[in-house]
Design an enzyme around this catalytic site. Structure first.
Site, mmCIF file in Angstrom:
data_model
loop_
_atom_site.group_PDB
_atom_site.id
_atom_site.type_symbol
_atom_site.label_atom_id
_atom_site.label_comp_id
_atom_site.label_asym_id
_atom_site.label_seq_id
_atom_site.Cartn_x
_atom_site.Cartn_y
_atom_site.Cartn_z
ATOM 1 N N ASP A 134 87.601 54.572 65.855
ATOM 2 C CA ASP A 134 87.957 55.656 65.612
ATOM 3 C C ASP A 134 88.381 55.822 63.952
ATOM 4 O OD1 ASP A 134 88.935 58.341 66.093
ATOM 5 O OD2 ASP A 134 90.720 57.655 65.432
ATOM 6 N N GLU A 194 80.696 35.844 68.767
ATOM 7 C CA GLU A 194 80.901 34.738 69.780
ATOM 8 C C GLU A 194 80.700 35.214 71.151
ATOM 9 O OE1 GLU A 194 85.031 33.945 69.127
ATOM 10 O OE2 GLU A 194 85.100 33.647 66.735
#
Length: 555
Positions: A221, A270
């Site tokens: 956002d 990751e």
């Protein structure tokens, strides 16, 4: 209203019927769920996570790839959850963390990915950091994590600068001890100071929390707002909200945001499973938007320029070309969207005369708006890249423009200037059944009143009706998945077409969109796949009705 399509087995093209795809986000159709308005499981009139979980099979059968949920975090709900008090907790009105876990797991079992909203520009004024900053007073280290400043004027009675809130009024509020704090939105939403290392540390931890729970990505956002220009300089103009997305502003789209997202990308990479970031980034140009989706930053960015384009062939071709040209150098997919929780639904926008913007208070010509909305959807789904669907648009829902003032909850409505404040109209709970206290939304009514016409627009009423908008969406998503030339890509081949008509080829696929107010004759490019309205073919030509989009295959 009728539609035409060739037979396609939706089951053969569902997410479950295909193996997980690499780079799934490059052509994904992502469905936005506004949690309080999707489905209510406990009869309190407010949608919740268990309600969403119970309706996930509907989304699987619709044919979407992922579900994006607007915020469900712990919040005082000053701005419908975009004022977060605790980023690692679920607000009790929506359920619990166990409910969130169950929903994520159920979605994965159904072949759907889950994207959650992240609100890093500001917190709630009930966030523990902000409450302590207020309680400890001037000089508190916690105040450095926000933007606290002394005021101007003889006694500090004036705001520190001339910035205006997006919701109207000044972007500063004075506290009892005389200092002011910055809030680009509501006063209950103080902006974080991203120059403070603790803010970055906290959000990297929040990312890991939700990634460990199994979410497939984040919609960020106000992704353009985290970094403010050094010194917080005056803007020097009024009606600043009108500059949003159109001009350079000292509190939006600062270059410093990109280092934040490079750090975030390292964390995301990751994790296995191709997790993604999606930016809500209002920028002056599509080229500036492309900066957010460079290879080491975010994966997608909303295309607000496309959303705000009128139903006009020339304008649409211009924004399509600019979008594809801007995304090509950075290797990112284009995104296409027609509606979301902050704008008037496109079935109502297209029902009104052009030039009224994206928040409209008049119903307009409902039949015209729906016809154009259906055609616009087929055009959007034919373009290269990823597409977003806002809950209820697959039902052809219009905006509810006649909500009584006393039921409105949009904070911008109560602040006068700024955004128009009529976003509640696109947030009315959606209808599932023809009858019932809330047309199947829940057993206890709905938090915003639903129109009496909702029953005949419900999922129940439209299912199995070959002319319904719901069945058009189901067919379109099935055809899109089945056609090898649809989905990912970075170019279209424009074809000659009459005035007011868009025609393009993608491999063996051809799309024709008639945005004019009259029927036109075009070549019948091959086997008819799908049309949003009537098409008459004869002697190698096709008569395409006004405001109609047609899909063909030359295979």
């Amino acid at each position: 209203m009728s539609q035409q399509h060739s037979a396609t087995d939706p089951a053969s093209t569902s997410p479950l019927a295909t193996a997980p795809r690499r780079d799934w986000w490059r052509d994904a159709v992502i469905y936005q769920v506004y949690p309080r308005s999707f489905a209510d499981s406990n009869g309190d009139g407010m949608g919740d996570l268990e309600g969403i979980r119970s309706r996930l099979p509907y989304l699987r059968d619709l044919g979407v790839d992922a579900v994006w949920l607007s915020p469900f975090y712990a919040s005082p709900q000053a701005d419908a959850g975009y004022d977060v008090a605790d980023y690692r907790a679920v607000d009790p009105m929506f359920g619990t963390l166990l409910d969130a876990d169950a929903m994520i797991r159920e979605a994965r079992a159904l072949g759907l990915r889950t994207i959650v909203d992240l609100v890093p520009n500001h917190s709630s004024d009930q966030h523990e950091w902000f409450k302590r900053a207020i309680a400890e007073g001037p000089g508190s280290p916690l105040r450095d994590r926000y933007h606290f400043r002394p005021g101007k004027g003889e006694n500090g009675e004036l705001p520190p600068n001339d910035w205006e809130s997006i919701f109207g009024g000044p972007a500063w509020t004075r506290v009892a001890d005389g200092e002011w704090y910055l809030h680009l939105f509501a006063p209950e939403q103080p902006d974080f100071n991203w120059d403070h290392p603790a803010v970055g540390d906290e959000f990297r931890s929040i990312l890991r929390f939700w990634l460990d729970m199994g979410v497939d990505g984040f919609r960020i956002d106000v992704a353009h707002g985290l970094v403010k220009a050094e010194g917080l300089p005056d803007l020097g103009s009024h009606d600043q909200v009108k500059l949003l997305g159109n001009d350079v502003m000292p509190f939006f789209d600062q270059d410093g945001v990109h280092e934040i997202y490079r750090q975030w990308r390292l964390i995301l990479d990751e994790y296995s499973g191709e997790r993604i970031f999606v930016a809500e980034a209002w920028t002056p140009t599509i080229e500036r938007t492309a900066n957010y989706v460079r290879p080491d930053e975010l994966h997608q960015a909303f295309n607000f320029q496309y959303l705000s384009t009128e139903w006009d062939a020339g304008q649409l071709r211009g924004v399509i070309d600019r979008t594809l040209e801007a995304m090509r150098p950075v290797g990112a997919p284009a995104t296409w969207v027609l509606s979301n929780h902050d704008v008037t639904r496109h079935a109502t926008r297209f029902a009104n005369p052009p030039g009224l913007g994206t928040q409209i208070r008049t119903a307009g010509d409902r039949e015209l708006g729906l016809r154009r909305a259906r055609a616009a959807t087929l055009l959007m789904l034919a373009l290269p890249g990823s597409a977003y669907v806002y809950q209820g648009e697959e039902l052809g829902l219009p905006d509810v423009v006649d909500l009584p003032d006393e039921v409105r909850q949009d904070p911008a409505y109560f602040r006068g200037a700024g955004q128009d404040g009529f976003r509640d109209g696109c947030r009315v709970p959606i209808p599932w059944t023809r009858t019932g206290s809330s047309y199947g939304f829940g057993a206890g009514g709905s938090w915003l009143p639903q129109p009496s016409a909702w029953g005949e627009l419900s999922v129940e009423a439209q299912t199995g009706d070959p002319d319904s908008t719901l069945e058009l969406y189901r067919s379109a998503l099935a055809v899109r998945r089945a056609q090898p030339d649809l989905g990912a890509g970075n170019a279209v081949e424009w074809l000659r077409a009459p005035e007011g008509v868009l025609a393009f080829r993608r491999g063996e696929f051809v799309c024709v969109a008639n945005t004019s107010g009259e029927s036109v004759t075009t070549p019948a490019y091959g086997r008819l796949l799908l049309a949003s309205g009537d098409v008459a073919e004869a002697d190698g030509d096709a008569k395409v009705q006004a405001d109609t989009t047609v899909w063909w295959t030359t295979a």
